[in-house]
Design a protein around this motif. Sequence first.
Motif, mmCIF file in Angstrom:
data_model
loop_
_atom_site.group_PDB
_atom_site.id
_atom_site.type_symbol
_atom_site.label_atom_id
_atom_site.label_comp_id
_atom_site.label_asym_id
_atom_site.label_seq_id
_atom_site.Cartn_x
_atom_site.Cartn_y
_atom_site.Cartn_z
ATOM 1 N N ASP C 314 0.625 -1.061 0.101
ATOM 2 C CA ASP C 314 0.019 -0.016 -0.012
ATOM 3 C C ASP C 314 0.809 1.260 0.107
ATOM 4 O O ASP C 314 1.843 1.266 0.205
ATOM 5 N N SER C 316 1.250 4.733 1.780
ATOM 6 C CA SER C 316 0.880 5.319 3.152
ATOM 7 C C SER C 316 1.507 6.516 3.567
ATOM 8 O O SER C 316 2.936 6.860 2.880
ATOM 9 N N TRP C 367 -3.697 3.173 1.578
ATOM 10 C CA TRP C 367 -4.807 2.933 0.375
ATOM 11 C C TRP C 367 -3.885 2.304 -0.363
ATOM 12 O O TRP C 367 -2.806 2.115 -0.805
ATOM 13 N N SER C 368 -4.637 1.340 -1.186
ATOM 14 C CA SER C 368 -4.045 0.343 -1.926
ATOM 15 C C SER C 368 -3.726 0.828 -3.315
ATOM 16 O O SER C 368 -4.370 1.804 -3.578
#
Lengths: 285, 285, 384
Positions: C314, C316, C367-368
């Motif tokens: 992810d 971050s 978030w991905s």
Amino acid sequence: MKQHTSIFFWLLLAPFALWLILLVIIPHIDMLGIALREQTAPREYAFSFKNFIEFFTEPLYWRTFMRTAVMSILATALTLLIAFPVSYYIAKMLRGRSKSFLFLLCLIPFWVSELVRTYGWMILLRETGVISNALQWAGLVSGPVELLYNDAAIMVGLVYTSMLFMVVPLVTVLESLDDDIIEASYDLGGNMWTTMRQIVIPHAMPGIVSGCIIVFMMTLGNYLTPNLLGGKDSLWFTEQIYTQFITRFNWELGSAFGILLLLLSSLIVWLGLKLSRQTLTSTMT
Amino acid sequence: MIPSISQPPSLRWTYRAYILLFYIFLIAPLAVVATFAFNDSLFPSLPWNGFTLDWFTGDTPQRLGVFSDSAMLESVGVSAFIAFFVTALSIFVATTNAFLFERYDFRFKEFLYMLMLLPLVIPGVILGISILISSNSMANYMDEVFNLEVEFLRPGLVLVILGQFAFITTIATMVIGARLRKMDRSLEEAAYNLGASKTAVLRTITLPYLRPAMVGAAIVAFLMSFENFNTTLMLTSSDSPLTITMFDRLREGSTPELNAVSLLLMIVSGVLALISVFVQKKEDS
Amino acid sequence: MTKNVTAKDSNTSTIIDLETRNVNKHYGDFTAVDNVSLQIEKGSFFSILGPSGCGKTTLLRMIAGFDEPDSGDILIQSNSMLGVPANKRPANMVFQHLALFPMMSVADNVAYGLKQRKVNPAEISKRVKNALESVDLGDSGKKKISQLSGGQKQRIAIARCLVLEPKLLLLDEPLGALDLKLREHMKVELKQMQSRVGTTFIYITHDQSEALVMSNKVAVMNNGAFEQVGTPSDLYYHPETSFVAGFVGDANRWKAKVTQVDHVRCTTQVANGPALRGKITGTKPIAVGDDVDVFVRPEAIKIIQGEDKPQESDNSLQCRVVDLLFNGANSAALLEDIATGKELHVALPQTGEYIGLQKGESLTIAWSQDQTHCFSARSKSTSK
């Protein structure tokens, strides 16, 4: 929807052009032409400044001219002074029904013929009139007083006749001033005078200018009021024009007078517009 | 200043007193004219000799009332005749003018619009004499060149109509033009979009939208024509309209019959004014 | 850029109600409509969404017949409309300010178009009655326009068009003048009305929520051209251009440079900021060194609390809470990237999970990569 413009455009332009050219432009050019000629023999005319020279050399003429101008300016100023507080009251102090009622009441004299209005002032002001009688009844004077046939009477009549043309533009322009703005001025520490001077009057300027222009033009061109209220000595310039045209049948001199009156009114209106930075179109609409 | 900002009571009452005085000034001349129409006396002045309707209905030579005074009635007819034609002509040209100036862009539009406003700022007396000069020289020309005497170019009804039409058209144009300017063009587009032809759009949408303004302008035009004095004075001949007849009577020394005529005029104008106000109110809703 | 709306349907038997072919319109040097081609199926609710000045009104007015295109063709049910005046086209319009005729009654407004067609009076009154009933205003025929409420006016403006049974109903942002509550209500009502009558609606708006809620298909328009045409969810989840990603829905956005490309993914470096990994999105290819716009939706961002750690793959960031923007279901937190000061919006689902969040608090967000869209910044639509 602007296709086929040409034919409709010309159809709309035609009545406008006919009206303006035939009834306004050509007549004034003719008038200028007649003002600039003199009769040299029966049915023979020559170009000449004679009529204008006559105007400047005959003191009665140019004094009447100056007197008309000064009195018109005075009448305009007086009308503004009287009308402004009234317009402000109608526009800002009143609401709803009482507002429309007082405004309509202001309009009534306009709907009545100038002749009737002037006649009313004659009944009030003459020797046997209402005011003279009232003064005697109150014991302020011992005998009848003639209040008619003097400059003050002319002035009262002119101001009265013009009042509406000042009130309407003033009310319109003052109504467009939001109460918020006046409240903001107070809120920020203003008082009545500073608010008047810095907020209300600058906002009302377009209305003041258009009112003054209309009143001035109407006063300058007035015939009826000075004639009836001023009597024989009213010395109003339009009366000179009437005399030259109808009584003396001296159309050349009469036309020259007409041109001079037009020049004077254009000059003063132009000055007014320049000083207030407005245009004729903006003050009229 | 405004109701939400409190002022000292003395100032408030002075202001109200001023407004009251102003309205007395406004109403007084009309009130005396109306009152003396019912005075049982040969002169429209004090003392009050009691109430009478003689000045409306009387038919003795001593006390000729309005309704029996054929000369006066005839001049009312003349005025109505003139006003009818002036209204019809000026509303027609004003409507085409409104479309011309509100719906088309063309070169010199600003300048032509200013010319359109001119008749409003030309003194009525001068507008009258300039048309008199022009029509007279035209008549003379016809006489000399074609040996034709063109009657309508000499002072008379036609010239009075043309003279009034010249400046009333400007006022009517301003009224109708303002309404057209306010119109939301998408109303016409919507009608067109719903399948109406361009003439149907004009007939079903645009003209109905303009109708209140046209009725209002027609009332104003009719009244202005009926009450006009300055321009008419220069162009009239033997068939004198009401204002000229009244003016002549006034100079001869008036009887209260003149008050009676004036009162009737006031009533008619008042009713017409109310109608036009009503029409405008409806227009806004 | 423009896509054939029906590209996904191989079914050729559907009727195309409106087709525009390479339509252009210029005003002087200004290009109002730039080579727009589209096809709209019969019975669909089609919206054209774009900021003001994007050319959507001009396009609609050309369809209605108030303006003629400089080039290209407009076809309604395969008939060219070039040279056909507005009053002869089978398309009716609901105007922005409705343009109901104030001098006529409600019934006369509805009857107007029929009268222009010289339909016989008995037929007119029958159809007007039906039309008024169909919008639940059966007893308002005699009323004046000024007596109607805002919502009723809307319905009359639509009934006035539908009574003519047009092929197309054109709607020019008619909900703009309504207050918020009524607008929300009218959105649903319009959508239901459309599916009931089955007429093709073409709706233009600058309000994305109107377009997304009501439409089957939406065209996003910018600078006179279509950026993307698709279903509302396509536009939201699969934006094809940076403009669409930014215009449809809320998004956090960075400008960055591509440092590494790996098939459908890339790694980007924000100037003086974080490195972000994301999906290569859009129609433009991306190479190392390109400028890109990176988007992530507020609801795609997770706030990491307590012992949780972000997944390795992810993106971050360390952030500080600047403010909490409570708005019921749409609540959000305004965060600041501690390293760069950039402000971010993060959705806060009101499930009680984030109730303890305080202003000034530091936290980690993640978030991905799949939720991170990278668009080439070279296309003209991102030049702003």
